[in-house]
Design a protein around this motif. Structure first.
Motif, mmCIF file in Angstrom:
data_model
loop_
_atom_site.group_PDB
_atom_site.id
_atom_site.type_symbol
_atom_site.label_atom_id
_atom_site.label_comp_id
_atom_site.label_asym_id
_atom_site.label_seq_id
_atom_site.Cartn_x
_atom_site.Cartn_y
_atom_site.Cartn_z
ATOM 1 N N ASN A 75 20.482 6.300 5.300
ATOM 2 C CA ASN A 75 20.784 7.271 6.350
ATOM 3 C C ASN A 75 21.777 8.255 5.765
ATOM 4 O OD1 ASN A 75 21.617 8.737 8.516
ATOM 5 N ND2 ASN A 75 22.188 6.994 9.780
ATOM 6 N N LEU A 76 21.293 9.389 5.284
ATOM 7 C CA LEU A 76 22.147 10.332 4.568
ATOM 8 C C LEU A 76 23.302 10.835 5.414
ATOM 9 C CD1 LEU A 76 19.487 12.297 2.553
ATOM 10 C CD2 LEU A 76 21.053 10.558 1.723
ATOM 11 N N GLY A 77 23.239 10.646 6.706
ATOM 12 C CA GLY A 77 24.345 11.053 7.560
ATOM 13 C C GLY A 77 25.537 10.127 7.504
ATOM 14 N N THR A 78 25.455 9.013 6.784
ATOM 15 C CA THR A 78 26.558 8.059 6.753
ATOM 16 C C THR A 78 27.407 8.181 5.499
ATOM 17 O OG1 THR A 78 25.241 6.353 5.684
ATOM 18 C CG2 THR A 78 25.258 6.371 8.097
ATOM 19 N N GLN A 79 27.366 9.299 4.817
ATOM 20 C CA GLN A 79 28.130 9.424 3.581
ATOM 21 C C GLN A 79 29.630 9.243 3.815
ATOM 22 O OE1 GLN A 79 26.909 12.938 1.531
ATOM 23 N NE2 GLN A 79 24.833 12.224 1.341
ATOM 24 N N ARG A 80 30.158 9.718 4.924
ATOM 25 C CA ARG A 80 31.579 9.509 5.216
ATOM 26 C C ARG A 80 31.859 8.021 5.365
ATOM 27 N NH1 ARG A 80 36.051 12.219 6.917
ATOM 28 N NH2 ARG A 80 37.386 11.142 8.392
ATOM 29 N N ALA A 123 30.699 16.363 -4.111
ATOM 30 C CA ALA A 123 30.696 15.284 -3.118
ATOM 31 C C ALA A 123 30.361 15.785 -1.716
ATOM 32 C CB ALA A 123 32.060 14.584 -3.106
ATOM 33 N N GLY A 124 30.130 17.072 -1.567
ATOM 34 C CA GLY A 124 29.881 17.632 -0.252
ATOM 35 C C GLY A 124 28.410 17.803 0.079
ATOM 36 N N ASP A 125 28.142 17.870 1.369
ATOM 37 C CA ASP A 125 26.761 18.032 1.852
ATOM 38 C C ASP A 125 26.107 19.309 1.353
ATOM 39 O OD1 ASP A 125 26.826 15.668 3.241
ATOM 40 O OD2 ASP A 125 27.196 16.589 5.190
#
Length: 181
Positions: free
Chosen positions: A17-22, A111-113
């Protein structure tokens, strides 16, 4: 400390889930993880090659994803990342990059989107096995099949990402091509 496998498994979960990087960054640094929470991932180390390269296989929405960890050098220190390939073993599903000490607002942007979202859908290999995926300053247009536009002002860090991709992805080609049905 937690074994390296736990770190890699958590990175694989982030690519699920690429939205969970944080969450990934927080989990790796601050929370002990129960690997049984990630049942979709299978470690495939013994099947890769005589070099025993690390490889993770995930099933997402009924399709296999191949996740390859990598390390390299940026301007001021180490850089690392994970690249997930779709089941065609050549197009990118997603990436995650991070760093030890790159310059904020410049090299640290790996490291950013904004940078990482330039990779999905890009092709990694040519027909001869050469790594075509390239991070190029000002030279990679969004329509290019294997080109990713570098970060302006972060030439050395982006050269490090490019070198990391070229050297770390090349050894996987033979194995990955053997996985195509």
């Amino acid at each position: 400390g937690r074994p390296a496998e736990a770190h890699d498994m958590l990175a694989c979960a982030a690519l699920h889930n690429l939205g969970t990087q944080r969450m990934l960054r927080t989990t790796i640094l601050e929370v002990d993880a129960d690997l049984s929470l990630f049942p979709l991932f299978e470690v495939a180390n013994d099947a890769v090659s005589e070099e025993n390269l690390p490889l993770y296989v995930a099933e997402i929405d009924g399709a296999k994803k191949y996740i390859l960890p990598m390390t390299g050098n940026g301007l001021w220190g180490g850089i690392w990342g994970y690249l997930a390939l779709n089941d065609d073993c050549n197009s990118i599903y997603g990436v995650y990059f991070s760093h030890a000490s790159e310059t904020p607002g410049l090299g640290a942007e790996i490291a950013g989107d904004k940078f990482q979202k330039r990779f999905p859908g890009k092709k990694v290999y040519g027909e001869d096995g050469q790594v075509l995926l390239t991070v190029a300053k000002g030279g990679a247009k969004a329509s290019e099949e294997s080109g990713v536009d570098a970060i302006s002002g972060a030439t050395i860090t982006c050269n490090g990402v490019n070198g990391m991709l070229k050297t770390k992805l090349a050894p996987y080609y033979k194995y990955l091509m053997s996985q195509i049905a």
